[in-house]
Design an enzyme around this catalytic site. Structure first.
Site, PDB file in Angstrom:
ATOM      1  N   LYS A 114       0.683  -1.080   0.112  1.00 13.51           N
ATOM      2  CA  LYS A 114      -0.046  -0.090   0.076  1.00 13.51           C
ATOM      3  C   LYS A 114       0.947   1.158   0.064  1.00 13.51           C
ATOM      4  CE  LYS A 114      -4.493  -1.544   1.232  1.00 13.51           C
ATOM      5  NZ  LYS A 114      -5.427  -1.955   2.272  1.00 13.51           N
ATOM      6  N   LYS A 197      -4.430  -8.986  -7.719  1.00 12.16           N
ATOM      7  CA  LYS A 197      -5.580  -9.544  -7.109  1.00 12.16           C
ATOM      8  C   LYS A 197      -6.820  -8.497  -7.516  1.00 12.16           C
ATOM      9  CE  LYS A 197      -5.826  -7.779  -2.703  1.00 12.16           C
ATOM     10  NZ  LYS A 197      -5.642  -7.656  -1.414  1.00 12.16           N
ATOM     11  N   LYS A 200     -10.762  -3.311  -4.878  1.00 15.94           N
ATOM     12  CA  LYS A 200     -11.425  -1.914  -4.912  1.00 15.94           C
ATOM     13  C   LYS A 200     -10.635  -0.740  -5.289  1.00 15.94           C
ATOM     14  CE  LYS A 200     -12.819  -2.834  -0.133  1.00 15.94           C
ATOM     15  NZ  LYS A 200     -13.970  -3.375   0.636  1.00 15.94           N
TER      16      LYS A 200
HETATM   17  P1  TYM Z   1     -11.127  -6.294   2.786  1.00 18.53           P
HETATM   18  O1  TYM Z   1     -12.086  -5.279   3.070  1.00 18.53           O
HETATM   19  O2  TYM Z   1     -10.031  -5.878   2.135  1.00 18.53           O
HETATM   20  O3  TYM Z   1     -11.691  -7.282   2.398  1.00 18.53           O
HETATM   21  C1  TYM Z   1     -12.855  -8.167   2.820  1.00 18.53           C
HETATM   22  C2  TYM Z   1     -12.624  -9.596   2.579  1.00 18.53           C
HETATM   23  O4  TYM Z   1     -12.620 -10.100   1.032  1.00 18.53           O
HETATM   24  C3  TYM Z   1     -11.386 -10.663   0.834  1.00 18.53           C
HETATM   25  N1  TYM Z   1     -10.903 -10.384  -0.185  1.00 18.53           N
HETATM   26  C4  TYM Z   1     -10.623 -11.281  -1.299  1.00 18.53           C
HETATM   27  N2  TYM Z   1     -10.728 -12.744  -1.315  1.00 18.53           N
HETATM   28  C5  TYM Z   1     -10.313 -13.351  -2.668  1.00 18.53           C
HETATM   29  N3  TYM Z   1     -10.074 -12.709  -3.668  1.00 18.53           N
HETATM   30  C6  TYM Z   1      -9.797 -11.235  -3.639  1.00 18.53           C
HETATM   31  N4  TYM Z   1      -9.512 -10.726  -4.829  1.00 18.53           N
HETATM   32  C7  TYM Z   1     -10.098 -10.570  -2.425  1.00 18.53           C
HETATM   33  N5  TYM Z   1     -10.084  -9.220  -2.070  1.00 18.53           N
HETATM   34  C8  TYM Z   1     -10.644  -9.114  -0.882  1.00 18.53           C
HETATM   35  C9  TYM Z   1     -10.296 -10.376   2.150  1.00 18.53           C
HETATM   36  O5  TYM Z   1      -9.356 -11.391   2.251  1.00 18.53           O
HETATM   37  C10 TYM Z   1     -11.227 -10.147   3.112  1.00 18.53           C
HETATM   38  O6  TYM Z   1     -11.393 -11.572   3.773  1.00 18.53           O
HETATM   39  N6  TYM Z   1      -8.549  -6.130   7.066  1.00 18.53           N
HETATM   40  C11 TYM Z   1      -9.409  -6.601   6.347  1.00 18.53           C
HETATM   41  C12 TYM Z   1     -10.817  -6.339   7.519  1.00 18.53           C
HETATM   42  C13 TYM Z   1     -10.640  -6.705   8.718  1.00 18.53           C
HETATM   43  C14 TYM Z   1     -10.691  -8.083   9.275  1.00 18.53           C
HETATM   44  C15 TYM Z   1     -10.543  -7.995  10.546  1.00 18.53           C
HETATM   45  C16 TYM Z   1     -10.960  -9.323   8.583  1.00 18.53           C
HETATM   46  C17 TYM Z   1     -10.434  -5.829   9.750  1.00 18.53           C
HETATM   47  N7  TYM Z   1     -10.367  -6.567  10.799  1.00 18.53           N
HETATM   48  C18 TYM Z   1     -10.686  -8.910  11.486  1.00 18.53           C
HETATM   49  C19 TYM Z   1     -11.046 -10.418   9.519  1.00 18.53           C
HETATM   50  C20 TYM Z   1     -10.861  -9.960  11.003  1.00 18.53           C
HETATM   51  C21 TYM Z   1      -9.839  -5.935   4.967  1.00 18.53           C
HETATM   52  O7  TYM Z   1      -9.211  -5.143   4.661  1.00 18.53           O
HETATM   53  O8  TYM Z   1     -10.656  -6.807   4.233  1.00 18.53           O
END
Ligand code: TYM
Length: 334
Positions: A114, A197, A200
């Protein structure tokens, strides 16, 4: 067993989120029996690492709540809330900042990706982001955390922080969480580049399928997805070295509940001219009902706020004993 996971309410829910995580959330919720509860939240405190205006932020939280309900999260069975309404997350994060090591955070690949070259210009929030994530998980003593592959390293960090805290203060307070990562759709890739990947933050909207895309847009995005000139192989082994083909076959397999081998067997020898329309149709059929529900739900802000408030009250009650115990273990009066 306690299931917990979160998603950042920035931008749209896309196919990567849905297949990598949300579908698993819904499945785990539906398999829960007795009093066992799942906790799902909007990581709005994490999302401050991306600048956003006030009104947009409020909209994003409501929209992501609507998207999760539309995708099948039932706020009567699961605890659905936004992080900012439950201060225990931020409080525990601060306590864990005494335990987490700079060296550990320096190794986080998501932080490195990032910030790129501008490390000095990155916010402190982005750096300590994984500590807040550890607090999210540990404050509920979650045992199972359904996430996509990209969150695996953050989960390992949460385990390291839990272990060190327990050891340093001579307590058995925090449970070590296990990531639950889907086999077929752990990492959904961009439609424009099979080595990146689906995300968004990709500037090209053609790189992802959004929950809000209409049928036409979905079909067009699949049609324009990058591929190679070779026909589909007979087995999944033949997808090696063909990242775009591998990604599209993987998406098809996940959506139809089968394996990449079975999809290859079905389309063996056919080109993408035949495969893409079938994939487009499958995507349209899967996403249309979710999109329709989402569009309805997002018109009722009061109902969405009520869901999140109710969820936050339940979450706060569940988090409080662990938070108190953490203060107590450290000798802090609360
Ligand atoms: P975030 O908001 O980026 O994504 C949410 C979930 O979607 C999954 N994901 C994907 N899986 C497969 N292929 C992709 N291209 C893809 N893009 C996103 C992510 O792995 C995620 O499971 N840090 C986390 C949010 C968070 C969290 C937590 C998760 C905050 N606290 C505690 C679990 C437990 C995040 O930014 O996810």
């Amino acid at each position: 067993m306690r299931v917990l996971s979160g998603i950042q309410p920035t931008g749209n829910l896309h196919l990567g989120n849905y297949l990598g995580a949300i579908r698993n959330w819904v499945r785990m919720q539906d398999e829960m029996t007795g009093d066992a509860q799942c906790f799902f939240f909007l990581a709005d405190m994490h999302s401050i690492t991306v600048h956003e205006g006030r009104e947009q932020r409020i909209r994003n939280v409501r929209d992501m709540a609507a998207a999760l309900v539309a995708a099948g999260i039932d706020p009567d069975r699961s605890v659905l809330f936004n992080q900012a309404r439950v201060p225990a997350h931020a409080e525990l994060c601060w306590l864990l900042n005494g335990t987490a090591r700079i060296g550990w955070l320096n190794r986080m690949t998501q932080f490195k990706d990032k910030v790129g070259k501008d490390r000095e210009g990155a916010s402190i929030g982005l750096f300590v982001y994984p500590v807040l994530q550890a607090a999210d998980i540990l404050v509920y003593n979650a045992t199972h955390v359904p996430v996509g592959e990209d969150q695996k390293q953050h989960l390992e960090l949460a385990r390291d922080i839990a272990t060190k805290f327990n050891t340093d203060f001579g307590v058995e307070l925090f449970t070590l969480p296990d990531p639950i990562i889907p086999r077929e759709s752990a990492r959904i890739m961009s439609l424009r580049d099979g080595t990146a990947k689906m995300s968004k933050s990709d500037p090209s909207d053609m790189s992802r399928v959004n929950l809000t895309d209409d049928d036409d847009a979905i079909v067009q995005k699949v049609k324009k997805a990058k591929t190679d000139p070779e026909p589909l192989p007979e087995t999944a082994e033949g997808l090696a070295g063909r990242p775009e083909a591998n990604n599209l076959v993987g998406i098809y397999a996940t959506l139809s509940g089968t394996t990449a081998d079975a999809v290859c067997a079905e389309f063996a020898g056919k080109g993408f001219g035949a495969f893409k329309p079938a994939l487009g149709e499958l995507l349209v059929e899967t996403l249309r009902p979710i999109r329709t529900r989402f569009m309805e739900l997002r018109t009722d802000d009061a109902a969405l706020d009520a869901i999140l408030e109710k969820g936050a009250a339940k979450a706060a009650a569940a988090a409080d004993p662990t938070l108190r115990a953490a203060y107590d273990a450290m000798g802090l009066m609360r």
